[in-house]
Design an enzyme around this catalytic site. Sequence first.
Site, mmCIF file in Angstrom:
data_model
loop_
_atom_site.group_PDB
_atom_site.id
_atom_site.type_symbol
_atom_site.label_atom_id
_atom_site.label_comp_id
_atom_site.label_asym_id
_atom_site.label_seq_id
_atom_site.Cartn_x
_atom_site.Cartn_y
_atom_site.Cartn_z
ATOM 1 C CG ASP A 117 -9.893 53.470 -32.368
ATOM 2 O OD1 ASP A 117 -9.761 52.283 -32.066
ATOM 3 O OD2 ASP A 117 -9.677 53.917 -33.507
ATOM 4 N N PRO A 118 -7.589 56.527 -32.033
ATOM 5 C CG PRO A 118 -5.254 56.553 -32.079
ATOM 6 C CD PRO A 118 -6.430 55.677 -31.740
ATOM 7 N N GLY A 171 -16.916 51.284 -34.422
ATOM 8 C CA GLY A 171 -17.417 52.625 -34.728
ATOM 9 C C GLY A 171 -17.983 52.632 -36.135
ATOM 10 C CD GLU A 186 1.599 59.792 -21.700
ATOM 11 O OE1 GLU A 186 2.745 59.983 -22.149
ATOM 12 O OE2 GLU A 186 0.819 60.732 -21.475
ATOM 13 N NE ARG A 235 -4.707 53.644 -28.769
ATOM 14 C CZ ARG A 235 -5.143 52.909 -29.805
ATOM 15 N NH1 ARG A 235 -6.399 52.541 -29.880
ATOM 16 N NH2 ARG A 235 -4.329 52.553 -30.759
ATOM 17 C CB VAL A 267 -7.732 46.775 -38.129
ATOM 18 C CG1 VAL A 267 -6.520 47.397 -38.804
ATOM 19 C CG2 VAL A 267 -8.928 46.850 -39.036
ATOM 20 C CB VAL A 268 -4.106 43.909 -40.946
ATOM 21 C CG1 VAL A 268 -3.665 42.939 -42.030
ATOM 22 C CG2 VAL A 268 -4.091 45.343 -41.479
ATOM 23 C CB SER A 269 -4.339 39.942 -37.316
ATOM 24 O OG SER A 269 -4.413 40.956 -36.369
ATOM 25 C CE1 TYR A 280 3.339 49.380 -27.633
ATOM 26 C CE2 TYR A 280 2.176 51.086 -28.847
ATOM 27 C CZ TYR A 280 3.112 50.074 -28.800
ATOM 28 O OH TYR A 280 3.838 49.762 -29.925
HETATM 29 N N1 UDP Z 1 -10.557 47.981 -35.772
HETATM 30 C C1 UDP Z 1 -11.761 47.567 -36.345
HETATM 31 N N2 UDP Z 1 -12.076 46.252 -36.305
HETATM 32 C C2 UDP Z 1 -11.267 45.313 -35.756
HETATM 33 C C3 UDP Z 1 -10.026 45.724 -35.194
HETATM 34 C C4 UDP Z 1 -9.700 47.069 -35.213
HETATM 35 O O1 UDP Z 1 -12.547 48.385 -36.870
HETATM 36 O O2 UDP Z 1 -11.634 44.130 -35.770
HETATM 37 C C5 UDP Z 1 -10.175 49.414 -35.860
HETATM 38 C C6 UDP Z 1 -9.696 50.043 -34.560
HETATM 39 O O3 UDP Z 1 -10.785 50.558 -33.828
HETATM 40 C C7 UDP Z 1 -8.782 51.141 -35.085
HETATM 41 C C8 UDP Z 1 -8.186 50.557 -36.355
HETATM 42 O O4 UDP Z 1 -9.054 49.492 -36.724
HETATM 43 O O5 UDP Z 1 -9.511 52.290 -35.428
HETATM 44 C C9 UDP Z 1 -6.783 50.025 -36.188
HETATM 45 O O6 UDP Z 1 -6.768 49.203 -35.041
HETATM 46 P P1 UDP Z 1 -5.532 48.328 -34.597
HETATM 47 O O7 UDP Z 1 -5.946 47.627 -33.339
HETATM 48 O O8 UDP Z 1 -5.075 47.504 -35.715
HETATM 49 O O9 UDP Z 1 -4.344 49.330 -34.283
HETATM 50 P P2 UDP Z 1 -4.208 50.843 -33.765
HETATM 51 O O10 UDP Z 1 -3.810 51.603 -34.964
HETATM 52 O O11 UDP Z 1 -5.523 51.334 -33.188
HETATM 53 O O12 UDP Z 1 -3.141 50.777 -32.730
#
Ligand code: UDP
Length: 331
Positions: free
Chosen positions: A295-296, A225, A167, A162, A207-209, A165
Amino acid sequence: MLSEKVENYYRHRRVLVTGAAGFLGSHLVDALLEAGASVVGVDNLVTGKLKNLKKALTSPHFEFIQADVTQPPTSYLDKATNSNFDLVFHFASPASPPRYQEKPIQTYLVNSLGTHLLLSWLKETNPKARFIFASTSEVYGNPEIHPQPETYWGNVNPNGVRSCYDEAKRLGETICGVWERDFGLDVRIARIFNTYGPRLDPDDGRVVSNFIKQAKLKKPLTIYGEGTQTRSYCYVLDLVVGFLKLASLPDLKGQTINLGNPEEYTVRETAQIIWSTINPDKKLRLKFKPLPKDDPVRRRPDISKAKKLLGWEPKIDFRTGVRLMVGGRDV
Ligand code: UDP
């Protein structure tokens, strides 16, 4: 949603927005035009889409320039017509983890070199202009402090997947600090937390999209996870009000302010909310995939500073925002 004072500030202002065709940039452009500003939008269309500017392109007060802001501004701004600006919003950058990891060089350059070039040009041409940098909650990395206040310095892997982005955004903030402290520019930094809403690219992998796309197709939602990691989601139009306040209020030179919605959800809760909004009569199905590297674990903004200095807080809760977003309103 905006106070008269904030609206009045924008009337007849000339504003430059980089990343104008992106998710956040395009909503910002619309809001600026609505408030009476005249806007030049720049985008190289690497992740931005011209269709996001459908409304703006009908305005006589909007000009679009397809250009890469890692080139000097003098190479894409016409000296005679549009080199005078009251405000610059530097919003250009890929922002979703899969997209910025596909384009690591563009990502680190636009946030570092792009920021440097814009600020050094601004010092020469418009030293009184305000410069607003779109930073990110990713500067906090995998945070050890929860929620995250602006005073927290973060926990970032400097050479992780990551880092192109996070850093680069941190270096962008450093560059902003130099031009503010050493060269006197009025620079303000927004640390933007996860945002969603209309125009979020369905294919950007966030995640939302992803969940909205999968739920509409009635497919299992992909949980990375265990799905116990958390995020806090802000509706895009709430966020735009925060940008307009951050840029227009006096005495904010040098300030860094978190903008986000402090409601916090696990990824599993996120799945449940999105699924039940789209498929209220069907049982949620999940598909588990490996957790991406670095992943945070938790993320939630402390917005006390935004409340105090901007009088801003989000109004739209996540369930309502998801309903608005899937309701198909073309905004
Ligand atoms: N994530 C998930 N399923 C997906 C896409 C993302 O479980 O289809 C998780 C991802 O591992 C993270 C969180 O959702 O823990 C948010 O991910 P996103 O890519 O939206 O943004 P981030 O906050 O990680 O920059």
